[in-house]
Design an enzyme around this catalytic site. Sequence first.
Site, PDB file in Angstrom:
ATOM      1  N   LYS A 170       0.825  -1.212   0.000  1.00  0.00           N
ATOM      2  CA  LYS A 170       0.000   0.000   0.000  1.00  0.00           C
ATOM      3  C   LYS A 170       0.858   1.260   0.000  1.00  0.00           C
ATOM      4  CE  LYS A 170      -3.392   2.889   0.372  1.00  0.00           C
ATOM      5  NZ  LYS A 170      -4.289   2.997   1.507  1.00  0.00           N
ATOM      6  N   LYS A 238       1.002  11.757   5.627  1.00  0.00           N
ATOM      7  CA  LYS A 238       1.224  10.676   6.588  1.00  0.00           C
ATOM      8  C   LYS A 238       1.699   9.413   5.889  1.00  0.00           C
ATOM      9  CE  LYS A 238      -1.903   7.969   7.586  1.00  0.00           C
ATOM     10  NZ  LYS A 238      -2.359   6.601   7.147  1.00  0.00           N
TER      11      LYS A 238
END
Length: 298
Positions: A170, A238
């Site tokens: 991911k 993030k």
Amino acid sequence: MQLGFIGVGNIGTPMCRHLIEAGHTVLAYDVSADHLARIVNLGAQAADSPRAVAQACDIIFSSLPGPREIEQVALGEDGIIEAARPGLIYVDLSTNAPATAQEVCAALAEQGVIMLDAPVSGGVIGAERGTLAVMVGGDLKTFETCKPLLEHIGANVFHVGDIGSGCVAKLINNMLAFINTAAASEGMALGTKAGVDPHKLYDIVQASSGASWAMNQFPNKVFHGDFTPGFTIDLAYKDLRLALEMGDQLSVPLLMGSICINLMRQLRANGAGGDDMSSLARVVEDAIDWQIRAPQNM
């Protein structure tokens, strides 16, 4: 089978809804009373803590902002671990640091809980449509048990490898998406300032070797100056920071990623952290005093 779902925000809600619509009983929890009320209106039952979810459920899903929240939900006070028992399955759909997934998995395993890391890609639209890509790390037998449930959430469900490997996949995917967005912004700014019609330039690139998913943000967002958030700069920052930390750990130079995160820092410094990721284009626009805008195609 009693399912639990922790974290019913913008992406968690439609994922949870798909499980409900498939006929499953779902016990949900969220720190936001508004989010919890919304999913209850869609057919879920409400719990007052992750511990309460774990006590009542056989399989628990979570969709959370990041590593800190995942650790709190899994291992903190009133967390899953306080109701842990052999056979309980925990599937985390969040974007997490691989090391955090491994640490949480190890702590839960001591109590007999099996964990899968299963981050998703496709954004709010993909979550609404049930077309997400799901990247799963962890025990293969447990993956096979959970795969039919994950197929209600995503159109493409992959078993990547050991725990944490879903997070790795991911983070790489997102890093590429962010870098491609920054590169596409430069190209579209250059081409449109040189006088090429934005829609024609978009069509040419998408039919040629410069094509990418990131280009789709131009007719959908940038051409109209619409930077209302789907996936925010803050969340992108993030995720990219986690990828760069992984680069540090493995001594892999991530030159393009480092440039891209500085573009994000610039937007955040200007108060645009809550804007859509497509607002990376505005860094280029501001630098050359030019906007990549076009009327909507008729």
